[in-house]
Design a protein around this motif. Sequence first.
Motif, PDB file in Angstrom:
ATOM      1  N   MET A  61       0.753  -1.120  -0.142  1.00  0.00           N
ATOM      2  CA  MET A  61      -0.019   0.071   0.050  1.00  0.00           C
ATOM      3  C   MET A  61       0.955   1.286  -0.082  1.00  0.00           C
ATOM      4  O   MET A  61       1.920   1.449   0.630  1.00  0.00           O
ATOM      5  CB  MET A  61      -1.038   0.214   1.191  1.00  0.00           C
ATOM      6  N   VAL A  62       0.275   2.377  -0.881  1.00  0.00           N
ATOM      7  CA  VAL A  62       1.069   3.648  -0.912  1.00  0.00           C
ATOM      8  C   VAL A  62      -0.058   4.525  -0.984  1.00  0.00           C
ATOM      9  O   VAL A  62      -1.147   4.319  -1.768  1.00  0.00           O
ATOM     10  CB  VAL A  62       2.040   3.692  -1.795  1.00  0.00           C
ATOM     11  N   ASP A  78       8.146   3.627  -8.038  1.00  0.00           N
ATOM     12  CA  ASP A  78       8.889   2.392  -7.153  1.00  0.00           C
ATOM     13  C   ASP A  78       7.805   1.255  -6.875  1.00  0.00           C
ATOM     14  O   ASP A  78       8.061   0.035  -6.974  1.00  0.00           O
ATOM     15  CB  ASP A  78       8.942   2.960  -5.860  1.00  0.00           C
ATOM     16  N   MET A  79       6.297   1.328  -7.206  1.00  0.00           N
ATOM     17  CA  MET A  79       5.556   0.183  -7.132  1.00  0.00           C
ATOM     18  C   MET A  79       5.505  -0.602  -8.008  1.00  0.00           C
ATOM     19  O   MET A  79       5.461  -1.781  -8.099  1.00  0.00           O
ATOM     20  CB  MET A  79       3.951   1.006  -6.832  1.00  0.00           C
ATOM     21  N   LYS A  80       5.810  -0.178  -9.211  1.00  0.00           N
ATOM     22  CA  LYS A  80       5.918  -0.844 -10.643  1.00  0.00           C
ATOM     23  C   LYS A  80       7.021  -1.515 -10.698  1.00  0.00           C
ATOM     24  O   LYS A  80       7.155  -2.487 -10.878  1.00  0.00           O
ATOM     25  CB  LYS A  80       5.731   0.090 -11.682  1.00  0.00           C
ATOM     26  N   TYR A  96      -1.407  -4.445  -5.190  1.00  0.00           N
ATOM     27  CA  TYR A  96      -0.858  -2.976  -5.144  1.00  0.00           C
ATOM     28  C   TYR A  96      -1.864  -2.141  -5.106  1.00  0.00           C
ATOM     29  O   TYR A  96      -2.669  -1.933  -5.944  1.00  0.00           O
ATOM     30  CB  TYR A  96       0.155  -2.966  -6.153  1.00  0.00           C
ATOM     31  N   VAL A  97      -1.958  -1.575  -3.691  1.00  0.00           N
ATOM     32  CA  VAL A  97      -3.094  -0.514  -3.531  1.00  0.00           C
ATOM     33  C   VAL A  97      -2.543   0.703  -3.401  1.00  0.00           C
ATOM     34  O   VAL A  97      -1.927   1.208  -2.633  1.00  0.00           O
ATOM     35  CB  VAL A  97      -3.783  -1.063  -2.390  1.00  0.00           C
ATOM     36  N   LEU A  98      -3.161   1.688  -4.281  1.00  0.00           N
ATOM     37  CA  LEU A  98      -2.802   3.171  -4.186  1.00  0.00           C
ATOM     38  C   LEU A  98      -4.255   3.677  -3.344  1.00  0.00           C
ATOM     39  O   LEU A  98      -5.100   3.547  -3.796  1.00  0.00           O
ATOM     40  CB  LEU A  98      -2.755   3.743  -5.436  1.00  0.00           C
ATOM     41  N   ILE A  99      -3.789   4.529  -2.462  1.00  0.00           N
ATOM     42  CA  ILE A  99      -4.847   5.065  -1.534  1.00  0.00           C
ATOM     43  C   ILE A  99      -4.642   6.593  -1.838  1.00  0.00           C
ATOM     44  O   ILE A  99      -3.779   7.420  -1.568  1.00  0.00           O
ATOM     45  CB  ILE A  99      -4.592   4.864  -0.237  1.00  0.00           C
ATOM     46  N   SER A 100      -5.910   7.213  -2.097  1.00  0.00           N
ATOM     47  CA  SER A 100      -5.667   8.859  -2.379  1.00  0.00           C
ATOM     48  C   SER A 100      -5.784   9.718  -0.980  1.00  0.00           C
ATOM     49  O   SER A 100      -6.753   9.214  -0.100  1.00  0.00           O
ATOM     50  CB  SER A 100      -6.936   9.086  -3.133  1.00  0.00           C
TER      51      SER A 100
END
Length: 192
Positions: A61-62, A78-80, A96-100
């Motif tokens: 998560m980021v 970085d996540m990729k 792979y979770v992106l959090i707004s």
Amino acid sequence: MKNILKTLVFASLSLLVLGSCKKQENENIDPASIFNLSSKWETPDGTKIQLEDLKGKVLTMVMVYTSCKTACPKLTADMKVIEAKVGHKNPEDLRYVLISIDPKNDTPEKMREFIKNYHLEGKQWLFIRSNEDNTRELANVLAVKYKQISPMEFSHSNIISVFSKDGVLAHQKEGISVDIEGTVNAIKNQLK
């Protein structure tokens, strides 16, 4: 530093769990699990989910926002890189979770555009947003600090977190383009 972050995450989760009067439907959830958070999140296609819906998957998560021109593109890169190095063949096992951190401006349309621009297609990628309270709650759990410094700009921590299939913190990296191998190894260990 990593131990301090882990302690902060565990303390935040423990307070959330202890302060909640709601009895958990699944009493087998670890007290330190992010799956104890009952917040609702929206995906780019408008689907509503809870973090518990991700139980059984290794989560990386980021926290980012779509109009960011500095740190967020680098965190996404970085996540990729992490995803490519993990090279796992079964996307059902991980997300792979992106959090707004900017739910007001990060509309589903902007989230879809972000996904397209950064080539984050595939079941393994998930971009979510919620209201300000839920976002702050999850940021506290992730030890991410952020502050709005202009109508379209935030100052924020650059932390990527890895969670076990039970939602327990397994690893955190702070900074951009650092500890990629440590993060990759943490994910691989959780996938075993």
